[in-house]
Design a protein around this motif. Structure first.
Motif, PDB file in Angstrom:
ATOM      1  N   SER A 301       1.199 -40.911  21.911  1.00  0.00           N
ATOM      2  CA  SER A 301       1.349 -42.245  22.477  1.00  0.00           C
ATOM      3  C   SER A 301       1.824 -42.164  23.913  1.00  0.00           C
ATOM      4  N   VAL A 302       1.473 -43.189  24.699  1.00  0.00           N
ATOM      5  CA  VAL A 302       1.945 -43.330  26.063  1.00  0.00           C
ATOM      6  C   VAL A 302       2.297 -44.799  26.259  1.00  0.00           C
ATOM      7  N   LYS A 303       3.538 -45.056  26.672  1.00  0.00           N
ATOM      8  CA  LYS A 303       4.000 -46.438  26.782  1.00  0.00           C
ATOM      9  C   LYS A 303       4.654 -46.677  28.137  1.00  0.00           C
ATOM     10  N   GLY A 304       4.257 -47.772  28.796  1.00  0.00           N
ATOM     11  CA  GLY A 304       4.848 -48.122  30.070  1.00  0.00           C
ATOM     12  C   GLY A 304       6.192 -48.807  29.897  1.00  0.00           C
ATOM     13  N   LEU A 305       7.207 -48.300  30.591  1.00  0.00           N
ATOM     14  CA  LEU A 305       8.545 -48.880  30.580  1.00  0.00           C
ATOM     15  C   LEU A 305       8.881 -49.376  31.988  1.00  0.00           C
ATOM     16  N   LYS A 306      10.078 -49.910  32.174  1.00  0.00           N
ATOM     17  CA  LYS A 306      10.494 -50.348  33.489  1.00  0.00           C
ATOM     18  C   LYS A 306      10.778 -49.120  34.356  1.00  0.00           C
ATOM     19  N   LYS A 307       9.929 -48.929  35.358  1.00  0.00           N
ATOM     20  CA  LYS A 307      10.011 -47.801  36.286  1.00  0.00           C
ATOM     21  C   LYS A 307      10.017 -46.455  35.561  1.00  0.00           C
ATOM     22  N   ALA A 308       9.317 -46.407  34.437  1.00  0.00           N
ATOM     23  CA  ALA A 308       9.234 -45.159  33.676  1.00  0.00           C
ATOM     24  C   ALA A 308       8.061 -45.221  32.704  1.00  0.00           C
ATOM     25  N   VAL A 309       7.712 -44.070  32.150  1.00  0.00           N
ATOM     26  CA  VAL A 309       6.668 -43.962  31.130  1.00  0.00           C
ATOM     27  C   VAL A 309       7.196 -43.064  30.019  1.00  0.00           C
ATOM     28  N   LYS A 310       7.034 -43.506  28.779  1.00  0.00           N
ATOM     29  CA  LYS A 310       7.402 -42.685  27.640  1.00  0.00           C
ATOM     30  C   LYS A 310       6.136 -42.089  27.042  1.00  0.00           C
ATOM     31  N   ALA A 311       6.104 -40.757  26.931  1.00  0.00           N
ATOM     32  CA  ALA A 311       4.923 -40.070  26.399  1.00  0.00           C
ATOM     33  C   ALA A 311       5.348 -39.131  25.282  1.00  0.00           C
ATOM     34  N   SER A 312       4.500 -39.031  24.265  1.00  0.00           N
ATOM     35  CA  SER A 312       4.821 -38.136  23.154  1.00  0.00           C
ATOM     36  C   SER A 312       3.559 -37.503  22.604  1.00  0.00           C
ATOM     37  N   THR A 313       3.728 -36.326  22.033  1.00  0.00           N
ATOM     38  CA  THR A 313       2.646 -35.609  21.390  1.00  0.00           C
ATOM     39  C   THR A 313       3.135 -35.141  20.023  1.00  0.00           C
ATOM     40  N   LYS A 314       2.226 -34.703  19.196  1.00  0.00           N
ATOM     41  CA  LYS A 314       2.589 -34.229  17.869  1.00  0.00           C
ATOM     42  C   LYS A 314       3.392 -32.935  17.982  1.00  0.00           C
ATOM     43  N   LYS A 315       4.440 -32.816  17.190  1.00  0.00           N
ATOM     44  CA  LYS A 315       5.251 -31.617  17.197  1.00  0.00           C
ATOM     45  C   LYS A 315       4.427 -30.426  16.722  1.00  0.00           C
ATOM     46  N   VAL A 316       4.492 -29.336  17.480  1.00  0.00           N
ATOM     47  CA  VAL A 316       3.712 -28.144  17.171  1.00  0.00           C
ATOM     48  C   VAL A 316       4.655 -27.046  16.698  1.00  0.00           C
ATOM     49  N   ARG A 361      -1.355 -36.555  30.669  1.00  0.00           N
ATOM     50  CA  ARG A 361      -1.931 -35.600  29.722  1.00  0.00           C
ATOM     51  C   ARG A 361      -0.859 -34.596  29.323  1.00  0.00           C
ATOM     52  N   VAL A 362      -1.145 -33.788  28.306  1.00  0.00           N
ATOM     53  CA  VAL A 362      -0.145 -32.858  27.795  1.00  0.00           C
ATOM     54  C   VAL A 362      -0.793 -31.547  27.363  1.00  0.00           C
ATOM     55  N   ARG A 363      -0.013 -30.474  27.425  1.00  0.00           N
ATOM     56  CA  ARG A 363      -0.402 -29.203  26.812  1.00  0.00           C
ATOM     57  C   ARG A 363       0.859 -28.552  26.268  1.00  0.00           C
ATOM     58  N   VAL A 364       0.671 -27.590  25.369  1.00  0.00           N
ATOM     59  CA  VAL A 364       1.805 -26.967  24.683  1.00  0.00           C
ATOM     60  C   VAL A 364       1.745 -25.442  24.879  1.00  0.00           C
ATOM     61  N   LYS A 365       2.882 -24.857  25.176  1.00  0.00           N
ATOM     62  CA  LYS A 365       2.972 -23.409  25.292  1.00  0.00           C
ATOM     63  C   LYS A 365       3.462 -22.839  23.965  1.00  0.00           C
ATOM     64  N   THR A 366       2.663 -21.947  23.399  1.00  0.00           N
ATOM     65  CA  THR A 366       3.022 -21.296  22.138  1.00  0.00           C
ATOM     66  C   THR A 366       3.127 -19.789  22.357  1.00  0.00           C
ATOM     67  N   LYS A 367       3.329 -19.053  21.300  1.00  0.00           N
ATOM     68  CA  LYS A 367       3.451 -17.595  21.378  1.00  0.00           C
ATOM     69  C   LYS A 367       2.173 -16.953  21.915  1.00  0.00           C
ATOM     70  N   THR A 368       1.035 -17.576  21.621  1.00  0.00           N
ATOM     71  CA  THR A 368      -0.256 -17.012  22.046  1.00  0.00           C
ATOM     72  C   THR A 368      -0.732 -17.557  23.380  1.00  0.00           C
ATOM     73  N   GLY A 369       0.052 -18.439  24.021  1.00  0.00           N
ATOM     74  CA  GLY A 369      -0.346 -18.982  25.316  1.00  0.00           C
ATOM     75  C   GLY A 369      -0.399 -20.499  25.304  1.00  0.00           C
ATOM     76  N   TYR A 370      -0.986 -21.065  26.357  1.00  0.00           N
ATOM     77  CA  TYR A 370      -1.079 -22.514  26.472  1.00  0.00           C
ATOM     78  C   TYR A 370      -2.277 -23.068  25.721  1.00  0.00           C
ATOM     79  N   THR A 371      -2.109 -24.263  25.162  1.00  0.00           N
ATOM     80  CA  THR A 371      -3.259 -24.984  24.625  1.00  0.00           C
ATOM     81  C   THR A 371      -4.021 -25.601  25.784  1.00  0.00           C
ATOM     82  N   VAL A 372      -5.219 -26.099  25.493  1.00  0.00           N
ATOM     83  CA  VAL A 372      -6.013 -26.788  26.500  1.00  0.00           C
ATOM     84  C   VAL A 372      -5.373 -28.138  26.796  1.00  0.00           C
ATOM     85  N   TRP A 373      -5.461 -28.584  28.042  1.00  0.00           N
ATOM     86  CA  TRP A 373      -4.945 -29.911  28.390  1.00  0.00           C
ATOM     87  C   TRP A 373      -5.619 -30.976  27.534  1.00  0.00           C
ATOM     88  N   SER A 374      -4.853 -31.954  27.113  1.00  0.00           N
ATOM     89  CA  SER A 374      -5.396 -33.063  26.322  1.00  0.00           C
ATOM     90  C   SER A 374      -6.237 -33.980  27.190  1.00  0.00           C
TER      91      SER A 374
END
Length: 382
Positions: A301-316, A361-374
């Motif tokens: 999800s991505v949500k616009g706040l007052k002078k900010a943005v809240k973004a979240s991705t699934k926990k990996v 957009r988001v990407r995640v760093k794991t033991k095997t490297g980075y995921t592709v950008w969302s």
């Protein structure tokens, strides 16, 4: 008197690498060690055989160039080669001429009559090529290996000029047996000029000896790693090319890449190699997927706040870091990155202003490297 012939081609023509882009469905992930080139046909190209529908040759003709022009060698081009036989793992190319076309101009030097001596101003390996267009997975590393052999040679010519200003060549009786070729892993998108994939590493040996060198920079400040082939050698050179496809869905849009073997006249760096004749043979060619597939991230999800943005991705599971990137441009020019150990962040900053539209957009760093950008999501700040 210079001992090599240089000819004029427009800068626009020189910029062409003439790779035909291919579209295709997103490939399914393949197992580590899979040869992704198996079953993919080779595509040969030279200026005179017109696999590009004559784009390059017609440009030369508009510049008053003539194929193999003996009447005036100053207005002549010669790149002519074709693949005479091929399998999935190799090919044999017959080369009538590696050519001598190049952008050329006054060198600053003068001849005995005080006239400017003209020299080549750019490297030109692209006039004779062989390539494969391969289906790839973004964020994955591939290793191409093959053996290559050349029988190319040429008599070094002395360029002379008639009283009417036209040129002709005289043989010197000296022969050249060395041909440098360029192997390029590249993004096969002609709109972008077919740029090479950053970080590609090339190694090549003959009987255990390194035969890779880097050419001098031309007027575009471009440098090429090139492989030196000696036609007097009976055996094959061993070549390895390792490259990683960018894991960025915006910067690297297509699901294919090209791997090209370019053997045109490298005039600027290697002036003795123009108008070479013979064959190029490649065998035992394969392109292996070297690492496990990299997963694609997805914004929850991505949500616009007052002078900010809240973004979240699934926990990996096993995630070492979450990277959220934002920009006011869809292309992610002038992007900013927020790093977090948690899958949810609040984005603030100088560019995060009220009523401003951002792309996240988001990407995640794991033991095997980075995921592709969302895929990016658009959000408006409150």
């Amino acid at each position: 008197m210079r001992k090599n012939l240089f000819k004029k081609v427009s800068a626009v023509v020189l910029s062409l690498t003439l790779a035909v882009g291919m579209t295709g469905v997103v490939p399914a992930a393949v197992k580590k060690g899979t040869d992704i080139s198996n079953g993919v046909a080779w595509q040969g190209f030279s200026i005179h055989t017109r696999e590009d529908k004559g784009v390059w040759e017609d440009s030369l003709k508009k510049d008053n160039q003539v194929y193999m022009n003996e009447k005036d060698t100053k207005k002549s081009y010669g790149e002519n080669a074709s693949i005479t036989s091929q399998t999935s793992t190799g090919f044999l190319m017959n080369v009538v001429s590696t050519g001598w076309s190049a952008q050329w101009g006054p060198s600053g030097k003068k001849d005995s009559k005080g006239n400017a001596i003209w020299e080549a101003k750019g490297n030109n390996p692209w006039g004779v090529t062989a390539k494969k267009i391969l289906k790839i997975e973004k964020g994955r590393t591939y290793t191409a290996t093959f053996k290559i052999k050349s029988t190319l040679k040429n008599e070094i010519k002395e360029a002379k000029e008639r009283e009417d200003g036209t040129g002709y060549n005289v043989g010197t009786g000296k022969y050249n047996y060395i041909k440098h070729i360029h192997v390029k892993a590249y993004r096969n998108n002609t709109k972008d000029g077919d740029p090479g994939i950053d970080g590609a590493k090339i190694t090549a040996t003959y009987n255990g000896k390194n035969i890779v060198s880097t050419t001098k920079a031309d007027q575009t400040k471009t440098k090429y790693d090139v492989i030196e082939l000696d036609s007097r050698n009976e055996g094959y050179a061993d070549v390895t090319v390792t490259f990683t496809i960018p894991g960025d869905n915006i910067a690297y849009k297509q699901n294919t890449c090209g791997l090209m073997i370019a053997a045109g006249a490298l005039l600027f760096s290697f002036p003795d190699e123009n108008d070479m004749k013979g064959t190029i043979e490649v065998k035992d060619f394969k392109v292996v997927a070297s690492n496990n597939p990299v997963a694609t991230s997805k914004l929850k999800s991505v949500k616009g706040l007052k002078k900010a943005v809240k973004a979240s991705t699934k926990k990996v599971k096993g995630a070492k870091l979450y990277e959220f990137q934002y920009s006011t441009k869809k292309s992610f020019a002038k992007k900013k990155t927020v790093k977090s150990k948690k899958p949810t962040v609040k984005i603030k900053g100088k560019n995060v202003k009220s009523k401003k539209t951002l792309y996240v957009r988001v990407r995640v760093k794991t033991k095997t490297g980075y995921t592709v950008w969302s895929k990016a999501k658009k959000v408006k700040v409150k």
